[in-house]
Design a protein around this motif. Structure first.
Motif, PDB file in Angstrom:
ATOM      1  N   LYS A  55      37.529 -41.071 -32.605  1.00 22.59           N
ATOM      2  CA  LYS A  55      38.790 -40.468 -33.605  1.00 22.59           C
ATOM      3  C   LYS A  55      38.408 -40.903 -34.776  1.00 22.59           C
ATOM      4  O   LYS A  55      38.858 -40.118 -35.609  1.00 22.59           O
ATOM      5  CB  LYS A  55      39.926 -41.256 -33.008  1.00 22.59           C
ATOM      6  N   SER A  56      36.594 -40.952 -35.027  1.00 19.94           N
ATOM      7  CA  SER A  56      36.293 -40.773 -35.943  1.00 19.94           C
ATOM      8  C   SER A  56      34.714 -41.023 -35.808  1.00 19.94           C
ATOM      9  O   SER A  56      34.217 -40.852 -34.635  1.00 19.94           O
ATOM     10  CB  SER A  56      36.480 -42.648 -37.107  1.00 19.94           C
ATOM     11  N   PHE A  57      33.870 -40.681 -37.124  1.00 17.24           N
ATOM     12  CA  PHE A  57      32.386 -40.793 -36.456  1.00 17.24           C
ATOM     13  C   PHE A  57      32.118 -42.208 -36.219  1.00 17.24           C
ATOM     14  O   PHE A  57      32.881 -43.013 -36.654  1.00 17.24           O
ATOM     15  CB  PHE A  57      31.616 -39.944 -37.872  1.00 17.24           C
ATOM     16  N   ILE A  58      31.064 -42.203 -35.666  1.00 16.20           N
ATOM     17  CA  ILE A  58      30.305 -43.681 -35.774  1.00 16.20           C
ATOM     18  C   ILE A  58      29.423 -44.109 -35.968  1.00 16.20           C
ATOM     19  O   ILE A  58      28.616 -42.701 -36.511  1.00 16.20           O
ATOM     20  CB  ILE A  58      30.347 -44.172 -33.866  1.00 16.20           C
ATOM     21  N   LEU A  59      29.251 -45.159 -37.022  1.00 16.87           N
ATOM     22  CA  LEU A  59      27.601 -45.472 -37.317  1.00 16.87           C
ATOM     23  C   LEU A  59      27.161 -46.093 -36.377  1.00 16.87           C
ATOM     24  O   LEU A  59      27.744 -46.951 -35.203  1.00 16.87           O
ATOM     25  CB  LEU A  59      28.577 -46.566 -38.355  1.00 16.87           C
ATOM     26  N   LEU A 112      32.979 -47.828 -35.964  1.00 19.37           N
ATOM     27  CA  LEU A 112      33.551 -46.502 -36.379  1.00 19.37           C
ATOM     28  C   LEU A 112      33.633 -46.800 -38.091  1.00 19.37           C
ATOM     29  O   LEU A 112      33.405 -47.647 -38.888  1.00 19.37           O
ATOM     30  CB  LEU A 112      34.771 -46.900 -36.574  1.00 19.37           C
ATOM     31  N   TRP A 113      33.062 -45.450 -38.666  1.00 18.56           N
ATOM     32  CA  TRP A 113      33.502 -44.808 -39.868  1.00 18.56           C
ATOM     33  C   TRP A 113      34.507 -45.090 -40.481  1.00 18.56           C
ATOM     34  O   TRP A 113      35.444 -44.081 -39.940  1.00 18.56           O
ATOM     35  CB  TRP A 113      32.676 -43.654 -40.257  1.00 18.56           C
ATOM     36  N   ILE A 114      34.487 -46.265 -41.366  1.00 22.09           N
ATOM     37  CA  ILE A 114      36.296 -45.843 -42.315  1.00 22.09           C
ATOM     38  C   ILE A 114      36.235 -45.452 -43.463  1.00 22.09           C
ATOM     39  O   ILE A 114      35.273 -46.194 -44.462  1.00 22.09           O
ATOM     40  CB  ILE A 114      36.812 -47.655 -42.374  1.00 22.09           C
ATOM     41  N   PRO A 115      36.776 -44.267 -44.010  1.00 25.47           N
ATOM     42  CA  PRO A 115      36.157 -43.248 -45.357  1.00 25.47           C
ATOM     43  C   PRO A 115      36.528 -44.254 -45.989  1.00 25.47           C
ATOM     44  O   PRO A 115      37.686 -44.367 -45.910  1.00 25.47           O
ATOM     45  CB  PRO A 115      36.819 -42.041 -44.907  1.00 25.47           C
ATOM     46  N   GLY A 116      35.546 -44.803 -47.455  1.00 26.28           N
ATOM     47  CA  GLY A 116      35.764 -45.294 -48.671  1.00 26.28           C
ATOM     48  C   GLY A 116      36.416 -46.088 -47.841  1.00 26.28           C
ATOM     49  O   GLY A 116      37.192 -47.051 -49.100  1.00 26.28           O
ATOM     50  N   LYS A 117      36.146 -47.308 -47.405  1.00 28.79           N
ATOM     51  CA  LYS A 117      36.105 -48.344 -47.268  1.00 28.79           C
ATOM     52  C   LYS A 117      35.464 -49.108 -48.099  1.00 28.79           C
ATOM     53  O   LYS A 117      36.442 -50.239 -48.590  1.00 28.79           O
ATOM     54  CB  LYS A 117      35.352 -49.300 -45.947  1.00 28.79           C
TER      55      LYS A 117
END
Length: 184
Positions: free
Chosen positions: A109-113, A177-182
Motif C-alpha cells: 500500500k506504500s513503497f517500503i524503506l 513503509l514510506w510515509i511521504p513528507g513524514k
C-alpha cells in the motif's frame, strides 16, 4: 573447470585486462564495468547469505552460481561458439520463484524503506547493486551486442531480491513503509 595456479599475472599492470576470447580491453571498458558490478552483486548476495536460511539460502546459493555464468557470458562478446550463455529458462526460473514468494505477501500500500531486519537490509543492498549492474548492462548494450537474456535475468533478479526482502521481514509484516513528507 578453471584451475588457478597463480593469483597475480602482472598482465593488468598497465590498465588492460583480457576478455574470454583473449581480446585486451581497458579495465574501465563498459563490458568490464558490467562484469565488476555483477561481481559486486554476487559478493553482496554472499553477505546476505549470512542472515538468511532455508529455501531463501538455497535459492541465493544457486543465484550466485548463475551470476558466475552471467559473467562468463559477458566476458566472451557475442561469439556463437561460446557454450555458456544465460538462457530464457534461467529467467523463467526466477519468475517462478518471484510468483511463489509473492503469493504469500500482502499487497503493498506504500513503497517500503530498506530494512526491517538484518536479512532484509542485506537483501536490499544486493538488490540495489543488481540494479546498478543492470543499468551498466544497458549502457553496454547501446554500444556492443549482448545476450538479451542477460538484461532480463538482472531485471528479474532485482525483483526476486525485492520479494525476498519482504519474505524475510515476516512476509512483509515487518516492512518499514514510506510515509511521504513524514519529517516536514
Amino acid at each position: 573447470m578453471v584451475q588457478l595456479t597463480r593469483i597475480y599475472t602482472k598482465s593488468g599492470d598497465k590498465g588492460k585486462t583480457s576478455l574470454g576470447n583473449s581480446t585486451r580491453v581497458w579495465k574501465d571498458d563498459s563490458r568490464i564495468e558490467v562484469i565488476g558490478a555483477v561481481d559486486e552483486a554476487n559478493a553482496s548476495i554472499g553477505w546476505a547469505l549470512e542472515f538468511v536460511e532455508g529455501d531463501c539460502f538455497s535459492l541465493l546459493k544457486g543465484i550466485q552460481n548463475d551470476l558466475f555464468d552471467l559473467g562468463a557470458d559477458l566476458c566472451v562478446p557475442d561469439d556463437s561458439t561460446q557454450a555458456l550463455r544465460i538462457t530464457a529458462a534461467q529467467v523463467e526460473y526466477l519468475e517462478v520463484q518471484i510468483d511463489e514468494i509473492n503469493k504469500n505477501l500482502s499487497p503493498l500500500k506504500s513503497f517500503i524503506l530498506p530494512g526491517g531486519s538484518k536479512a532484509s537490509a542485506a537483501l536490499h543492498m544486493a538488490r540495489t547493486i543488481v540494479r546498478r549492474a543492470e543499468r551498466n548492462l544497458i549502457t553496454l548494450s547501446k554500444i556492443d551486442s549482448v545476450n538479451p537474456e542477460l538484461i532480463k535475468y538482472l531485471n528479474r533478479l532485482s525483483d526476486l531480491l525485492f520479494v525476498m526482502c519482504r519474505q524475510v521481514n515476516n512476509n512483509g509484516a515487518n516492512d518499514i513503509l514510506w510515509i511521504p513528507g513524514k519529517n516536514r
